[in-house]
Write a protein that holds these residues in place. Structure first.
Motif, PDB file in Angstrom:
ATOM      1  N   ALA A 115       0.806  -1.212   0.000  1.00 60.24           N
ATOM      2  CA  ALA A 115       0.000   0.000   0.000  1.00 60.24           C
ATOM      3  C   ALA A 115       0.847   1.273   0.000  1.00 60.24           C
ATOM      4  CB  ALA A 115      -0.930   0.011   1.210  1.00 60.24           C
ATOM      5  N   HIS A 116       1.943   1.271   0.744  1.00 61.57           N
ATOM      6  CA  HIS A 116       2.796   2.454   0.874  1.00 61.57           C
ATOM      7  C   HIS A 116       4.247   2.004   0.806  1.00 61.57           C
ATOM      8  CE1 HIS A 116      -0.959   3.511   2.927  1.00 61.57           C
ATOM      9  NE2 HIS A 116      -0.772   4.674   2.358  1.00 61.57           N
ATOM     10  N   GLY A 117       4.948   2.508  -0.160  1.00 64.79           N
ATOM     11  CA  GLY A 117       6.330   2.074  -0.303  1.00 64.79           C
ATOM     12  C   GLY A 117       7.205   3.109  -0.962  1.00 64.79           C
ATOM     13  N   PHE A 118       8.458   2.742  -1.033  1.00 64.44           N
ATOM     14  CA  PHE A 118       9.473   3.590  -1.622  1.00 64.44           C
ATOM     15  C   PHE A 118      10.427   2.686  -2.388  1.00 64.44           C
ATOM     16  CE2 PHE A 118      13.461   6.036  -1.372  1.00 64.44           C
ATOM     17  CZ  PHE A 118      13.030   7.256  -1.857  1.00 64.44           C
ATOM     18  N   ARG A 119      10.605   2.944  -3.672  1.00 65.00           N
ATOM     19  CA  ARG A 119      11.497   2.134  -4.492  1.00 65.00           C
ATOM     20  C   ARG A 119      12.555   3.042  -5.125  1.00 65.00           C
ATOM     21  NH1 ARG A 119      11.399  -2.751  -6.175  1.00 65.00           N
ATOM     22  NH2 ARG A 119       9.180  -3.078  -5.837  1.00 65.00           N
ATOM     23  N   VAL A 120      13.778   2.554  -5.125  1.00 69.07           N
ATOM     24  CA  VAL A 120      14.892   3.240  -5.769  1.00 69.07           C
ATOM     25  C   VAL A 120      15.489   2.284  -6.792  1.00 69.07           C
ATOM     26  CG1 VAL A 120      17.153   4.313  -5.455  1.00 69.07           C
ATOM     27  CG2 VAL A 120      15.400   4.572  -3.688  1.00 69.07           C
ATOM     28  N   THR A 121      15.717   2.776  -7.997  1.00 69.69           N
ATOM     29  CA  THR A 121      16.406   2.002  -9.027  1.00 69.69           C
ATOM     30  C   THR A 121      17.638   2.784  -9.436  1.00 69.69           C
ATOM     31  OG1 THR A 121      14.328   1.071  -9.833  1.00 69.69           O
ATOM     32  CG2 THR A 121      16.223   0.955 -11.317  1.00 69.69           C
ATOM     33  N   ASP A 122      18.801   2.144  -9.290  1.00 71.33           N
ATOM     34  CA  ASP A 122      20.074   2.755  -9.661  1.00 71.33           C
ATOM     35  C   ASP A 122      20.714   1.911 -10.757  1.00 71.33           C
ATOM     36  OD1 ASP A 122      19.887   4.755  -7.672  1.00 71.33           O
ATOM     37  OD2 ASP A 122      20.713   3.391  -6.171  1.00 71.33           O
ATOM     38  N   ILE A 123      21.258   2.587 -11.754  1.00 71.04           N
ATOM     39  CA  ILE A 123      21.926   1.896 -12.855  1.00 71.04           C
ATOM     40  C   ILE A 123      23.379   2.349 -12.888  1.00 71.04           C
ATOM     41  CG2 ILE A 123      21.959   1.448 -15.341  1.00 71.04           C
ATOM     42  CD1 ILE A 123      18.942   2.072 -15.351  1.00 71.04           C
ATOM     43  N   TYR A 124      24.265   1.359 -12.962  1.00 66.08           N
ATOM     44  CA  TYR A 124      25.706   1.604 -12.976  1.00 66.08           C
ATOM     45  C   TYR A 124      26.298   1.093 -14.281  1.00 66.08           C
ATOM     46  CZ  TYR A 124      25.284   1.926  -7.851  1.00 66.08           C
ATOM     47  OH  TYR A 124      24.934   2.255  -6.566  1.00 66.08           O
ATOM     48  N   GLU A 125      27.407   1.708 -14.674  1.00 66.56           N
ATOM     49  CA  GLU A 125      28.159   1.252 -15.838  1.00 66.56           C
ATOM     50  C   GLU A 125      29.598   0.993 -15.401  1.00 66.56           C
ATOM     51  OE1 GLU A 125      28.352   2.652 -20.375  1.00 66.56           O
ATOM     52  OE2 GLU A 125      29.103   4.163 -18.972  1.00 66.56           O
ATOM     53  N   TYR A 126      30.138  -0.140 -15.837  1.00 67.46           N
ATOM     54  CA  TYR A 126      31.526  -0.501 -15.534  1.00 67.46           C
ATOM     55  C   TYR A 126      32.386  -0.085 -16.711  1.00 67.46           C
ATOM     56  CZ  TYR A 126      35.404  -3.291 -13.735  1.00 67.46           C
ATOM     57  OH  TYR A 126      36.618  -3.698 -13.237  1.00 67.46           O
ATOM     58  N   ASP A 127      33.413   0.732 -16.446  1.00 67.62           N
ATOM     59  CA  ASP A 127      34.247   1.249 -17.537  1.00 67.62           C
ATOM     60  C   ASP A 127      35.517   0.429 -17.771  1.00 67.62           C
ATOM     61  OD1 ASP A 127      35.995   1.943 -15.488  1.00 67.62           O
ATOM     62  OD2 ASP A 127      35.776   4.108 -15.751  1.00 67.62           O
ATOM     63  N   GLY A 128      35.559  -0.768 -17.185  1.00 67.09           N
ATOM     64  CA  GLY A 128      36.745  -1.614 -17.307  1.00 67.09           C
ATOM     65  C   GLY A 128      37.672  -1.484 -16.117  1.00 67.09           C
ATOM     66  N   LYS A 129      37.471  -0.424 -15.319  1.00 64.46           N
ATOM     67  CA  LYS A 129      38.290  -0.196 -14.128  1.00 64.46           C
ATOM     68  C   LYS A 129      37.444  -0.033 -12.867  1.00 64.46           C
ATOM     69  CE  LYS A 129      41.929   2.068 -16.734  1.00 64.46           C
ATOM     70  NZ  LYS A 129      42.689   3.282 -16.946  1.00 64.46           N
ATOM     71  N   GLN A 130      36.315   0.646 -13.016  1.00 63.64           N
ATOM     72  CA  GLN A 130      35.449   0.887 -11.863  1.00 63.64           C
ATOM     73  C   GLN A 130      34.020   1.168 -12.316  1.00 63.64           C
ATOM     74  OE1 GLN A 130      37.638   4.451 -10.505  1.00 63.64           O
ATOM     75  NE2 GLN A 130      35.657   5.454 -10.376  1.00 63.64           N
ATOM     76  N   TRP A 131      33.115   1.137 -11.338  1.00 62.42           N
ATOM     77  CA  TRP A 131      31.695   1.395 -11.586  1.00 62.42           C
ATOM     78  C   TRP A 131      31.400   2.883 -11.453  1.00 62.42           C
ATOM     79  CZ3 TRP A 131      28.603  -2.290 -13.409  1.00 62.42           C
ATOM     80  CH2 TRP A 131      28.951  -3.625 -13.201  1.00 62.42           C
ATOM     81  N   HIS A 132      30.463   3.357 -12.287  1.00 57.39           N
ATOM     82  CA  HIS A 132      29.963   4.733 -12.205  1.00 57.39           C
ATOM     83  C   HIS A 132      28.438   4.699 -12.279  1.00 57.39           C
ATOM     84  CE1 HIS A 132      33.854   6.672 -12.601  1.00 57.39           C
ATOM     85  NE2 HIS A 132      34.138   5.761 -13.501  1.00 57.39           N
ATOM     86  N   ALA A 133      27.804   5.525 -11.476  1.00 59.52           N
ATOM     87  CA  ALA A 133      26.342   5.645 -11.522  1.00 59.52           C
ATOM     88  C   ALA A 133      25.970   6.466 -12.753  1.00 59.52           C
ATOM     89  CB  ALA A 133      25.831   6.325 -10.261  1.00 59.52           C
ATOM     90  N   ILE A 134      25.019   5.931 -13.542  1.00 65.37           N
ATOM     91  CA  ILE A 134      24.598   6.655 -14.740  1.00 65.37           C
ATOM     92  C   ILE A 134      23.133   7.092 -14.674  1.00 65.37           C
ATOM     93  CG2 ILE A 134      26.339   5.592 -16.222  1.00 65.37           C
ATOM     94  CD1 ILE A 134      24.150   3.721 -17.321  1.00 65.37           C
ATOM     95  N   PHE A 135      22.328   6.447 -13.788  1.00 69.12           N
ATOM     96  CA  PHE A 135      20.918   6.817 -13.684  1.00 69.12           C
ATOM     97  C   PHE A 135      20.385   6.382 -12.324  1.00 69.12           C
ATOM     98  CE2 PHE A 135      16.351   6.088 -14.154  1.00 69.12           C
ATOM     99  CZ  PHE A 135      15.963   7.287 -14.699  1.00 69.12           C
ATOM    100  N   SER A 136      19.462   7.177 -11.790  1.00 71.21           N
ATOM    101  CA  SER A 136      18.789   6.833 -10.539  1.00 71.21           C
ATOM    102  C   SER A 136      17.355   7.345 -10.593  1.00 71.21           C
ATOM    103  CB  SER A 136      19.517   7.479  -9.354  1.00 71.21           C
ATOM    104  OG  SER A 136      18.890   7.117  -8.143  1.00 71.21           O
ATOM    105  N   GLN A 137      16.440   6.556 -10.040  1.00 69.40           N
ATOM    106  CA  GLN A 137      15.037   6.997  -9.975  1.00 69.40           C
ATOM    107  C   GLN A 137      14.441   6.577  -8.638  1.00 69.40           C
ATOM    108  OE1 GLN A 137      12.537   6.142 -13.304  1.00 69.40           O
ATOM    109  NE2 GLN A 137      10.670   6.702 -12.214  1.00 69.40           N
ATOM    110  N   ASP A 138      13.776   7.512  -7.979  1.00 68.21           N
ATOM    111  CA  ASP A 138      13.060   7.270  -6.726  1.00 68.21           C
ATOM    112  C   ASP A 138      11.573   7.286  -7.011  1.00 68.21           C
ATOM    113  OD1 ASP A 138      15.573   7.535  -5.598  1.00 68.21           O
ATOM    114  OD2 ASP A 138      15.204   9.532  -4.808  1.00 68.21           O
ATOM    115  N   THR A 139      10.844   6.324  -6.453  1.00 69.96           N
ATOM    116  CA  THR A 139       9.406   6.259  -6.644  1.00 69.96           C
ATOM    117  C   THR A 139       8.736   6.027  -5.292  1.00 69.96           C
ATOM    118  OG1 THR A 139       9.756   5.229  -8.792  1.00 69.96           O
ATOM    119  CG2 THR A 139       7.544   5.079  -7.873  1.00 69.96           C
ATOM    120  N   LYS A 140       7.773   6.891  -4.962  1.00 70.86           N
ATOM    121  CA  LYS A 140       6.963   6.704  -3.761  1.00 70.86           C
ATOM    122  C   LYS A 140       5.555   6.369  -4.190  1.00 70.86           C
ATOM    123  CE  LYS A 140       9.310  10.119  -0.919  1.00 70.86           C
ATOM    124  NZ  LYS A 140       9.173  11.356  -0.170  1.00 70.86           N
ATOM    125  N   TYR A 141       4.873   5.496  -3.421  1.00 68.83           N
ATOM    126  CA  TYR A 141       3.466   5.212  -3.713  1.00 68.83           C
ATOM    127  C   TYR A 141       2.737   4.849  -2.455  1.00 68.83           C
ATOM    128  CZ  TYR A 141       5.085   0.379  -3.668  1.00 68.83           C
ATOM    129  OH  TYR A 141       5.636  -0.816  -3.326  1.00 68.83           O
TER     130      TYR A 141
END
Length: 144
Positions: A118-144
């Motif tokens: 009924a009531h929640g909070f969701r976060v989706t994070d997308i990372y990209e690996y460049d061959g050496k390390q991870w970088h965040a490329i997108f994030s979305q927060d959703t409340k309902y």
């Protein structure tokens, strides 16, 4: 001549310092779900304590973030927003979230959920690996 030698020494020190700063800007090098799990916690801690140096390192140059109202923001906007939290204490509540991490080649998707049907909070994070390390490329927060 004496001034030229001093200027050359200062330039050498400056270049060496910049090289060290670039090397120290490492978020996570392991290509694994464990690394993404750790990044999720580190990202939260950095944002909620105003650790802009970590965020600068983690975020890809063209990071996009969508807040719970659907507003898109940039890397610069998100880092500026974190400044309001500078100096705050971090209390981890990461165990309150149900988290799923999937890796598809050099892309990782982390979804975190807290709440109930009924009531929640969701976060989706997308990372990209460049061959050496991870970088965040997108994030979305959703409340309902």
């Amino acid at each position: 001549m004496k001034y030229l030698a001093v200027a050359a020494a200062l330039l050498t020190l400056s270049v060496a310092h910049q090289g060290q700063a670039a090397e120290s800007c490492v978020t996570a090098t392991e290509h694994s779900e464990v690394a993404i799990q750790q990044l999720e916690e580190s990202w939260s801690r950095a944002y909620w304590t105003g650790d802009t140096a970590f965020l600068q390192c983690l975020y890809a140059p063209k990071l996009l973030s969508a807040d719970s109202r659907g507003k898109l923001t940039s890397k610069e906007d998100d880092i500026a927003s974190s400044l309001k939290n500078r100096g705050k204490q971090w209390t981890s509540n990461q165990h309150a979230y149900q988290r799923t991490i999937k890796i598809f080649g050099n892309t990782a998707v982390a979804t975190s959920f807290k709440g109930d049907d009924a009531h929640g909070f969701r976060v989706t994070d997308i990372y990209e690996y460049d061959g050496k390390q991870w970088h965040a490329i997108f994030s979305q927060d959703t409340k309902y």
